[in-house]
Design an enzyme around this catalytic site. Structure first.
Site, PDB file in Angstrom:
ATOM      1  N   LYS A 126       1.199  64.624  12.859  1.00 29.78           N
ATOM      2  CA  LYS A 126       1.846  65.563  11.937  1.00 29.78           C
ATOM      3  C   LYS A 126       2.973  64.838  11.236  1.00 29.78           C
ATOM      4  CE  LYS A 126       1.397  69.928  10.812  1.00 29.78           C
ATOM      5  NZ  LYS A 126       0.278  70.862  10.965  1.00 29.78           N
ATOM      6  N   ASP A 166       0.453  71.277   4.704  1.00 28.91           N
ATOM      7  CA  ASP A 166       0.932  72.277   5.671  1.00 28.91           C
ATOM      8  C   ASP A 166       1.917  73.132   4.857  1.00 28.91           C
ATOM      9  OD1 ASP A 166       0.915  72.812   8.794  1.00 28.91           O
ATOM     10  OD2 ASP A 166       3.003  72.987   8.217  1.00 28.91           O
TER      11      ASP A 166
HETATM   12  O1  2IT Z   1      -1.911  72.731  11.127  1.00 25.23           O
HETATM   13  C1  2IT Z   1      -2.934  72.230  10.618  1.00 25.23           C
HETATM   14  O2  2IT Z   1      -3.993  72.167  11.238  1.00 25.23           O
HETATM   15  C2  2IT Z   1      -2.847  71.729   9.254  1.00 25.23           C
HETATM   16  N1  2IT Z   1      -1.773  71.792   8.665  1.00 25.23           N
HETATM   17  C3  2IT Z   1      -4.025  71.110   8.586  1.00 25.23           C
HETATM   18  C4  2IT Z   1      -4.218  69.690   9.011  1.00 25.23           C
HETATM   19  C5  2IT Z   1      -5.274  68.934   8.235  1.00 25.23           C
HETATM   20  O3  2IT Z   1      -5.369  67.713   8.478  1.00 25.23           O
HETATM   21  O4  2IT Z   1      -5.995  69.510   7.420  1.00 25.23           O
END
Ligand code: 2IT
Length: 450
Positions: A126, A166
């Protein structure tokens, strides 16, 4: 509690005392792993839990950018590459003033198990920044995104780490970041970022995937009880990308989102957000001012309750918190439990505090489903985007949607099956943690200790 779990939990608390969100998710996950840790004494010898709670890599960097008045700003950027045992790091980028290392670590830890549960070859990560895109011009957002990726580009790549969006980071931001990435590396390495516009290699259905996936998961829960979405009334919080996807899919399948909450209060629309006009208006309202949902009530002649959340309303069948972390605390959970509503389906990442979650899970009349399973549709379609990019092909919306449905069904079934196998009954929360953990554990054990 199992002594090994307790020891790792205490050590993690001592080492990360100033990271409350991170400790919250570690506690939630670790305390549910007892059956699998008891069954695998070899994990302790391999320091498996100690390794799982420690990110493989934390990157923190300066982001300097110029606003439209030629003033300079400095933000902090992060990427926590949590665990790549199952594949390249994968997970979103959050742009919000609340972002700090604790929040990015909590999201990265959760992402690792979520990504594992999808059954697709992706690890967990993340990232984000304390940058606030609200009120910024397009040009300012572009300059910020370019500065952000000019630092991060050296740490990502289609076989290394593939960030996506996100909160505060949508198609526009991903577009600017992908453009700058392509300019720096000098190659159309499309799988280095997902959530791109379809015109630059994005997947059809990615914007809808998280919300649609959550509804597909809910359909499995309802099917288990011999019912379906027809006529079901749903209360959600958040009307961003995810909430909007839920509203759209629920309306299509004959249910109704009758309550939705924003930062300024909540809307009660007994007819449901069920027409194209209403869905389009929500997009328009959000683009103009993301902090206020009150104009919806004025436009469609329904009730707006200022400063309140809709948790605890009785005239619904399902609650779906879809905004951000810790939306539902113990006080709200007590209201939810007292309302008599049966289904509590988490959608946002960690929307429930641990004490609130424990209270809700203890209610005999309730079914509680965890966000790391329910919202996994988003990252799943991100991975399908990487797959399409690797193939140099586009798939049809129907093909992506079919695959998404299958993935959500598998996540639900696997969670139910594992919880039953360990004698926990119909426990979707523990089931999800056990499924995600087992996949990561197997891969880590197979790759040797490091
Ligand atoms: O919390 C999540 O799963 C996302 N923000 C999407 C992550 C993604 O790589 O599409």
């Amino acid at each position: 509690m199992n002594q090994y779990i307790e020891r790792v939990l205490n050590a993690t608390k001592a080492k990360n005392a100033n990271e409350p969100e991170f400790l919250q998710t570690v506690e939630e996950v670790l305390t549910s792993l007892e059956p699998v840790i008891n069954a695998h004494p070899e994990y302790e010898k391999a320091a498996l839990l100690e390794r799982m709670v420690e990110p493989e890599r934390v990157i923190e960097f300066r982001v300097t950018w110029e606003d439209d008045n030629h003033e300079w700003h400095v933000n902090r950027g992060y990427r926590v590459q949590y665990n790549a045992a199952l594949g390249p790091y994968k997970g979103g980028i959050r742009f919000d003033p609340s972002v700090n290392l604790s929040i990015i670590k909590f999201l990265g830890f959760e992402q690792t198990f979520k990504d594992a549960m999808t059954g697709l070859p992706i690890g967990g990560a993340k990232g984000g920044s304390d940058f606030d895109p609200r009120g910024r011009s397009d040009a300012e957002v572009m300059r910020f995104c370019q500065a952000f990726i000019t630092e991060l580009y050296r740490h990502i790549g289609q076989d290394i780490d593939c960030p996506a969006g996100d909160l505060g980071c949508g198609g526009r931001e991903i577009g600017y970041m992908y453009g700058q990435y392509r300019r720096i590396v000098g190659a159309a390495e499309m799988g280095a970022l997902s959530g791109k516009a379809v015109s630059t290699g994005g997947s059809l259905m990615r914007p809808e995937a998280t919300g649609y996936g959550a509804v597909y998961y809910l359909m499995e829960v309802l099917k288990h009880d011999g019912t379906d979405l027809k006529g079901k009334r749903i209360a959600i919080s958040g009307y961003g990308n995810v909430g909007w996807g839920i509203m759209q899919k629920v309306a299509e399948l004959g249910g109704k989102v009758t309550y939705f909450a924003g930062p300024d209060g909540y809307i009660h629309d007994p007819d449901g957000v069920d027409t194209k006009e209403k869905l389009d208006y929500i997009l328009e309202m959000r683009a103009k001012d993301p902090m206020h949902c009150a104009p919806y009530a004025e436009k469609f002649g329904c009730e707006f309750v200022p400063g309140q959340k809709c948790w605890g309303v009785k005239d619904v069948d399902v609650y779906m918190p879809s905004a951000t972390q810790n939306d539902v605390n113990l006080e709200w959970a007590e209201k939810i439990a007292a309302s008599g509503v049966k289904y509590y389906i988490e959608v946002a990442n960690m929307p429930t505090t641990n004490d609130a979650l424990a209270l809700l899970r203890a209610q005999k009349h309730m079914v509680v489903a965890p966000s790391k399973a329910v919202n996994a549709g988003g990252v799943s379609v991100s991975e399908l985007e990487m797959a399409q990019n690797a193939e140099r092909l586009y798939w049809s919306a129907e093909e992506v949607d079919e695959k998404l449905k299958g993935i959500m069904k598998n996540i639900y079934n696997a969670s139910v099956e594992v919880a039953e196998r360990y004698g926990l009954g119909y426990d979707l929360v523990a089931g999800a943690n056990l499924v995600g953990f087992q996949k990561v554990a197997d891969a880590m054990m197979a790759q040797g200790i490091f």
